[in-house]
Scaffold this active site. Structure first.
Site, mmCIF file in Angstrom:
data_model
loop_
_atom_site.group_PDB
_atom_site.id
_atom_site.type_symbol
_atom_site.label_atom_id
_atom_site.label_comp_id
_atom_site.label_asym_id
_atom_site.label_seq_id
_atom_site.Cartn_x
_atom_site.Cartn_y
_atom_site.Cartn_z
ATOM 1 C CB SER A 62 -48.022 -64.128 -34.677
ATOM 2 O OG SER A 62 -47.669 -64.372 -36.022
ATOM 3 C CD GLU A 110 -82.009 -19.769 1.665
ATOM 4 O OE1 GLU A 110 -83.234 -19.691 1.478
ATOM 5 O OE2 GLU A 110 -81.165 -19.291 0.888
#
Length: 769
Positions: A470, A194
């Site tokens: 229950s 770059e």
């Protein structure tokens, strides 16, 4: 003639004077305009300098709040088995090798795992990299030894899983990594590809611009750029991607200012963490650190040379070189970067060939790097809001450490999806709420709030209020067993028709599920077979208020109606509320408020104050042990025996629950590691035809199939003895007597008869037996 010459000379003189006057005026205008231009550029540069200084010297980025899972703790006796740790290491991106040679690798045999752990930030402080040997036995971890000196460690943590980053409104996501932690090959590749003259130019490279312009003119299109890294950084930080001369001039001016004000290393670090690297749906992936996780699922320090080269390659065009969409194009670009490295003597020919021949090595692109956990994250955000206010998650760099167990969550989601798909054959579109807790820490390990676990909507794990049926019975019997002078597991309880009348004259006649009565049954039999009438009789004996108090002490947060029907579950709750009270049962009767957060660090990695409610003993440990024993019998031979058959060699505890007309199917249970509470039903409260054992328990069974359970250890606690009781009368007996049953019992109340209930002989009377 003379006049004519004089006139000509005069005209020339005038023209000359006019030219001089014009040039003088032009010069005057020019230098004035130049001064104005210089002043404008100066003031504009000062303006830009202030903007740049504010960005660079303040907070460069708003770093998203990071949300982590629990950190797996390994120590001698830890309830973690070999397959579970293997799965955890795979999730964390560790590589399995024959012999670990670097951080992020492990090897495994059938009973041992050698691991080279990564360094990481733990809420209790930085954890250095460490190489250890972990050994397993049938109960879990047997030892953890440091390889450097084979010293046994008291506790060893794995790094937590990064679940998500809560990003700001700009849609940018990044994971800051200092330059020192980025491999040098990445930096060298970046500069070669770059900006080769990065350390020589002053923010702008005129030669590169001229060269790019010539190449582009020759090609007739834009094939090369002349921007330096500093210019790219200026554009990313301050400008848009608009293509115009004014923007390029501004970019160049800002680049010069940046280069003048800051060191090359500062600029390079900013670029490495700012550069756009791809798109993760609505999130922009910025910086090398996050890109490493996004493309490869592991920290950048652990990438191969080929993977490092790919990160640099993709900068040119993250969309164009998307490796999942265009793998050949991406690999070709990567290989170009590798070739540049070889040509510049950064790689040998052999290294280049090996790297170029390797696959891209991407993570599974079908799996998101962000965990979609809407139900759990809703609880986390609510807990954060209650502790710290609404603004915490908007602060930059916050780190939230949660209790979520990624493996438990994955198992829960798979169990929900597969089971409800199967249940659709019986009843369409039933919904689900599921909460899993960590038995040892009291943290929420997993949560599912919809049959589609990723659906962001109504969270049934937290928000529903349905009769728990229950599931209340263990607390009825815990209340009874807390009075050992009146009740033991063998105590006979009446199972006969009863009718109760309230103050308004309304009657209630509870029935057993099979509509039959046995006259009398033992407490244990009533418990494991979930018999209604004996439960009501036991509850009335100890008092409805006492049962309600037991439930409250165990952590029930809502109001409890103190009517007799409450004894059979006429109490509305959610899976989270059920998980809370069953966590107390699983934790030897100790109540600890369930939480989803273990720690929060600010942007400076300093812990925020966490005020936790103190734990308290809600149920006597000896009584709790008896309840756990009874719940294990439920799984062995009671209403959950199908679950017991599926895991015949594992001790599990559980309780099924069904509301009236089979509208709600419930199950709650636990192994040595996790507690789970599950509800299955219809949103409109219509009948499902499902019992606790056929609906919710099926989800739990599928969960354990995905996450093999660890057998309950159930070591007797202080105050418990091995007792013998008459099967008919429930009286304490000697082990030599007939018609007896062997059951655990409270030590203080277990007083067996001396002679098996027979009349004493003269010599027994003489001896005073």
């Amino acid at each position: 003639m003379a006049n004519k010459k004089t006139s000509t000379k005069t005209s020339k003189k005038k023209i000359k004077n006019n030219n001089r006057s014009w040039l003088k005026s032009l010069w005057s205008i020019t230098w004035k305009l130049t001064l104005i231009g210089i002043a404008f550029v100066t003031f504009y540069a000062i303006y830009l300098d202030q903007i740049i200084a504010q960005k660079f010297e303040g907070q460069k980025w708003h770093l998203p709040a990071q949300v982590f899972s629990r950190s797996m703790a390994l120590y001698p006796g830890a309830a973690v088995n070999h397959p579970q740790l293997m799965a955890e290491l795979k999730l964390l991106g560790y590589r399995k090798v024959a012999n670990p040679r670097q951080v992020g690798e492990f090897s495994a045999s059938s009973t041992k795992i050698e691991l080279w752990r990564r360094p990481f930030l733990h809420p209790e402080g930085n954890q250095a990299e460490q190489r250890v040997m972990i050994t397993f036995d049938d109960l879990g971890v047997s030892s953890v030894k440091r390889m450097s000196d084979m010293r046994e460690l008291a506790v060893f943590h794995l790094e937590p899983v990064l679940l998500d980053r809560i990003i700001a409104g700009d849609g940018e996501d990044r994971l800051f990594v200092p330059t020192a932690e980025i491999p040098s090959m990445v930096v060298e590749s970046l500069l070669l590809v770059e900006d080769r003259s990065f350390y020589d130019h002053h923010g702008v490279n005129p030669f590169a611009i001229a060269r790019a312009a010539l190449v582009n003119l020759t090609a007739g299109r834009a094939v090369q750029g002349g921007s330096t890294l500093t210019q790219q950084l200026a554009k990313n930080f301050f400008l848009t991607s608009e293509r115009s001369l004014i923007r390029k001039v501004r970019e160049a001016l800002m680049a010069i200012i940046i280069d003048f004000r800051y060191s090359k290393d500062e600029i390079l670090e900013a670029y490495l963490n700012e550069v756009y690297m791809g798109q993760d749906k609505a999130r922009g992936v910025h910086g090398m650190g996050l890109a490493s996780q996004f493309y490869f699922g592991r920290p950048i320090a652990e990438l191969t040379i080929a993977q490092q080269a790919f990160l640099v390659a993709v900068i040119k065009g993250p969309s164009y070189y998307n490796p999942w969409r265009y793998p050949e194009r991406a690999q070709e670009r990567r290989d170009l970067v590798l070739r540049i490295l070889m040509e510049n003597d950064k790689l040998s020919v052999e290294q280049y060939k090996a790297a170029a021949e390797s696959p891209l090595g991407l993570r599974d692109g079908k799996k998101s790097v962000h965990q979609k956990l809407p139900a759990f994250f809703a609880v986390v955000k609510n807990e954060l809001r209650q502790r710290y206010g609404d603004s915490l998650l908007n602060q930059s760099g916050v780190k939230v450490y949660t209790t979520l167990d990624p493996m438990a969550q994955d198992a829960a989601e798979k169990a929900v999806v597969s089971t409800l798909k199967s249940l659709d054959k019986q009843v369409k579109n039933v919904q689900v709420g599921m909460v899993v807790t960590d038995k040892y820490t009291g943290g929420i390990a997993a949560m599912v709030g919809d049959r589609q676990p990723s659906y962001e909507g109504f969270n049934r794990a937290v928000e529903i209020r349905r009769p728990i049926g229950s599931l209340i019975k263990p607390f009825v019997y815990a209340t009874a067993l807390s009075q050992p002078d009146k009740f033991s597991l063998a105590s006979p309880i009446a199972d006969k028709p009863i009718t109760l009348k309230n103050e308004q004259g309304k009657t209630w006649s509870p029935q057993n599920v099979n509509k039959q009565f046995n006259g009398e049954v033992s407490l244990l039999e009533a418990f494991k077979d979930s018999m209604n009438v004996p439960t009501v009789n036991a509850g009335l004996t100890v008092g409805v208020d006492s049962v309600a108090n037991t439930l409250k002490q165990a952590g029930w947060s809502d109001n409890i109606p103190t009517y007799p029907s409450m004894l059979l579950g006429a109490v509305n709750g959610s899976p989270l509320m059920v998980a809370q009270v069953y966590q107390t049962l699983a934790d030897q009767g100790r109540y600890r408020q369930l939480s989803s957060i273990t720690a929060v660090l600010d942007s400076h990695n300093q812990p925020l104050v966490v005020n936790r409610s103190a734990s308290q003993m809600a149920i006597d440990p000896a009584t709790d042990y008896l309840v756990q024993y009874a719940m294990h019998q439920v799984v062995r031979t009671g209403t959950a025996k199908r679950l017991g058959a599926a895991f015949a060699n594992v001790k599990l505890a559980g309780k099924t629950g069904t509301s009236n007309d089979s509208r709600d199917s419930w199950f709650a249970g636990f192994d040595e590691r996790n507690v789970a509470a599950i509800w299955v039903g219809q949103d409109d409260n219509s009948k499902t035809g499902l019992y606790g054992s056929s609906g919710a328990m099926a989800v739990y069974q599928a969960f354990l199939a995905q996450r093999p359970p660890l057998s309950l250890r159930m070591s007797p606690v202080n105050g418990i003895v091995n007792g013998y009781f008459d099967r008919t009368t429930g009286a304490a007996m000697q082990s030599k007597c007939k018609n007896i049953i062997n059951l655990p019992a409270h030590e203080n109340s277990y007083k067996p008869a001396a002679n098996c209930g027979e009349p004493l002989s003269w010599w027994q009377k003489l001896l005073g037996e």
